[in-house]
Design a protein around this motif. Structure first.
Motif, PDB file in Angstrom:
ATOM      1  N   GLN A 175       0.817  -1.215   0.000  1.00  0.00           N
ATOM      2  CA  GLN A 175       0.000   0.000   0.000  1.00  0.00           C
ATOM      3  C   GLN A 175       0.855   1.271   0.000  1.00  0.00           C
ATOM      4  O   GLN A 175       0.340   2.363  -0.248  1.00  0.00           O
ATOM      5  CB  GLN A 175      -0.948   0.010   1.199  1.00  0.00           C
ATOM      6  CG  GLN A 175      -2.089  -0.996   1.067  1.00  0.00           C
ATOM      7  CD  GLN A 175      -3.187  -0.783   2.091  1.00  0.00           C
ATOM      8  OE1 GLN A 175      -3.152   0.159   2.891  1.00  0.00           O
ATOM      9  NE2 GLN A 175      -4.179  -1.652   2.069  1.00  0.00           N
ATOM     10  N   ARG A 211     -11.742  -1.454   1.549  1.00  0.00           N
ATOM     11  CA  ARG A 211     -12.671  -2.324   0.840  1.00  0.00           C
ATOM     12  C   ARG A 211     -11.969  -3.626   0.480  1.00  0.00           C
ATOM     13  O   ARG A 211     -10.901  -3.617  -0.130  1.00  0.00           O
ATOM     14  CB  ARG A 211     -13.194  -1.677  -0.445  1.00  0.00           C
ATOM     15  CG  ARG A 211     -14.222  -2.606  -1.119  1.00  0.00           C
ATOM     16  CD  ARG A 211     -14.652  -2.205  -2.505  1.00  0.00           C
ATOM     17  NE  ARG A 211     -15.620  -3.188  -2.983  1.00  0.00           N
ATOM     18  CZ  ARG A 211     -15.710  -3.598  -4.236  1.00  0.00           C
ATOM     19  NH1 ARG A 211     -14.908  -3.113  -5.158  1.00  0.00           N
ATOM     20  NH2 ARG A 211     -16.618  -4.497  -4.579  1.00  0.00           N
ATOM     21  N   ASP A 251     -11.599  -4.356  -8.960  1.00  0.00           N
ATOM     22  CA  ASP A 251     -11.820  -2.946  -8.630  1.00  0.00           C
ATOM     23  C   ASP A 251     -10.475  -2.333  -8.255  1.00  0.00           C
ATOM     24  O   ASP A 251      -9.885  -2.714  -7.235  1.00  0.00           O
ATOM     25  CB  ASP A 251     -12.800  -2.839  -7.467  1.00  0.00           C
ATOM     26  CG  ASP A 251     -13.051  -1.398  -7.036  1.00  0.00           C
ATOM     27  OD1 ASP A 251     -12.426  -0.474  -7.587  1.00  0.00           O
ATOM     28  OD2 ASP A 251     -13.869  -1.196  -6.114  1.00  0.00           O
ATOM     29  N   SER A 283      -9.731   0.238  -6.843  1.00  0.00           N
ATOM     30  CA  SER A 283      -9.720   0.949  -5.564  1.00  0.00           C
ATOM     31  C   SER A 283      -9.783   0.008  -4.368  1.00  0.00           C
ATOM     32  O   SER A 283      -9.770   0.465  -3.219  1.00  0.00           O
ATOM     33  CB  SER A 283     -10.901   1.923  -5.491  1.00  0.00           C
ATOM     34  OG  SER A 283     -12.136   1.225  -5.422  1.00  0.00           O
ATOM     35  N   SER A 288      -8.727  -2.526  -1.418  1.00  0.00           N
ATOM     36  CA  SER A 288      -7.551  -2.612  -0.555  1.00  0.00           C
ATOM     37  C   SER A 288      -6.923  -3.988  -0.583  1.00  0.00           C
ATOM     38  O   SER A 288      -5.723  -4.141  -0.342  1.00  0.00           O
ATOM     39  CB  SER A 288      -7.929  -2.277   0.890  1.00  0.00           C
ATOM     40  OG  SER A 288      -8.629  -1.067   0.984  1.00  0.00           O
ATOM     41  N   ALA A 333      -2.527  -2.461  -9.881  1.00  0.00           N
ATOM     42  CA  ALA A 333      -3.141  -1.508  -8.967  1.00  0.00           C
ATOM     43  C   ALA A 333      -2.550  -1.578  -7.563  1.00  0.00           C
ATOM     44  O   ALA A 333      -3.075  -0.944  -6.652  1.00  0.00           O
ATOM     45  CB  ALA A 333      -4.646  -1.755  -8.911  1.00  0.00           C
TER      46      ALA A 333
END
Length: 329
Positions: A51, A60, A147, A149, A151, A237
């Motif tokens: 991260q 999420r 997705d 976005s 986590s 991502a």
């Protein structure tokens, strides 16, 4: 998304060592003996590195279950008919499966993606299971489902016959005898186990010497290809991935054969009772978070490991430091 560039390692997002070191420093300041939380500390540092922050969080959690059907079932390798795949997809969608309950407890948003269930892949004892185009299309569907976005990604599958598919992929990618990779799956008896070993041996003899993606196409299924695509999209991502058991981890072997670093952002959630899964984990050097004697699939082990990951971050972020607690010395 350029899957080819990701596979080739072009501009591949990397683990943030500075964020990980900051997380290690925080762990050293928390009110506990150094290393006392064991793997919980390692998991927090892992999440920090992916991260890119010293205090990572799960805002999420996305859970994806991919479903496919397999032509190899024509060889009688599974005691259940392929119609069970569609029935289980309906059960997932109605909220009646184990994965639904585990995702609810773990706080994960579940989506189920059925991949051409009315058109099974081909029987790999007579020809390639999929064409290169079909394989890339399934990988793209997997990638598109992620997705960016999220986590963390919880990954699973459903597909009657896919324990045989997984044994074939593992045998082709890691070597050994077909019988080394065979397990009971959904309930094969001794005669069924012998049949599965024979079928896997035939498939690997036909298709086991190509490139990793050729092996995935020739021996794999759409759900395996989709999971591989999802893992690549998650890497793009910077999303950590919780892999499920034997079928899910075997699906990663073509990527591992291309470049083991393609799986650096992946955690293995649990050690399945399938003997082939234990062999895979030894080969790729990834320890499992849990060992619960499970062999269900459908992302159940990955969902069960998610609360452990949440607990690791709760301790990492929520514990007081010695200075904050006023504890000296």
């Amino acid at each position: 998304m350029d899957l080819d560039a990701l596979i080739a390692g072009t501009d591949l997002p990397q683990f943030d060592e500075a964020a990980a070191e900051a997380a290690r420093a925080r762990q050293a300041e928390l009110t506990k003996p150094p290393g006392a939380l064991g793997r919980l500390e390692e998991l927090a540092i892992f999440m920090a590195g992916w991260q890119g922050t010293a205090q990572p969080r799960i805002e999420r959690a996305q859970a994806l279950v991919f479903a496919g059907n397999h032509g190899i079932c024509a060889q009688g390798v599974n005691p259940f008919p392929q119609e069970v795949t569609a029935a289980m997809v309906a059960n997932f969608e109605a909220g009646g499966a184990a994965i639904n309950q585990l995702c609810a407890v773990a706080g994960a948003d579940l989506s189920v993606i059925a991949l051409d269930l009315d058109t099974p892949t081909a029987d790999f004892t007579t020809g390639p299971a999929m064409s290169a185009g079909e394989t890339r299309a399934a990988m793209a569907k997997g990638a598109e489902a992620v997705d960016p976005s999220a986590s963390v990604l919880v990954l699973g599958e459903m597909g009657i016959g896919n324990s045989t598919i997984s044994a074939a992929l593992a045998c082709a990618c890691l070597g050994g005898e077909a019988r080394d990779w065979i397990g009971r799956g959904t309930g094969s008896d001794d005669a069924g186990m012998a049949l599965k070993a024979d079928v896997v041996a035939k498939g690997v003899a036909l298709h086991g010497t190509g490139t990793p993606l050729e092996i995935l196409a020739a021996l794999g299924g759409r759900e395996q290809a989709a999971m591989a695509g999802a893992v690549l999209a998650a890497r793009a991502a910077r999303i950590p991935v919780l892999l499920d058991g034997y079928i899910c981890t075997a699906a990663m072997l073509p990527l591992w054969r291309i470049n083991p670093a393609l799986l650096d952002h992946c955690l293995v959630s649990h050690r399945s009772r399938e003997p082939g899964h234990i062999r895979i984990l030894d080969a790729i050097g990834k320890p499992a978070i849990l060992d619960m004697d499970m062999a269900l699939g459908e992302g159940s082990g990955a969902a069960l490991a998610l609360p452990i990951l949440r607990a690791a971050l709760a301790c990492h972020n929520g514990m007081a430091t010695f200075a904050e607690a006023g504890i000296g010395g």
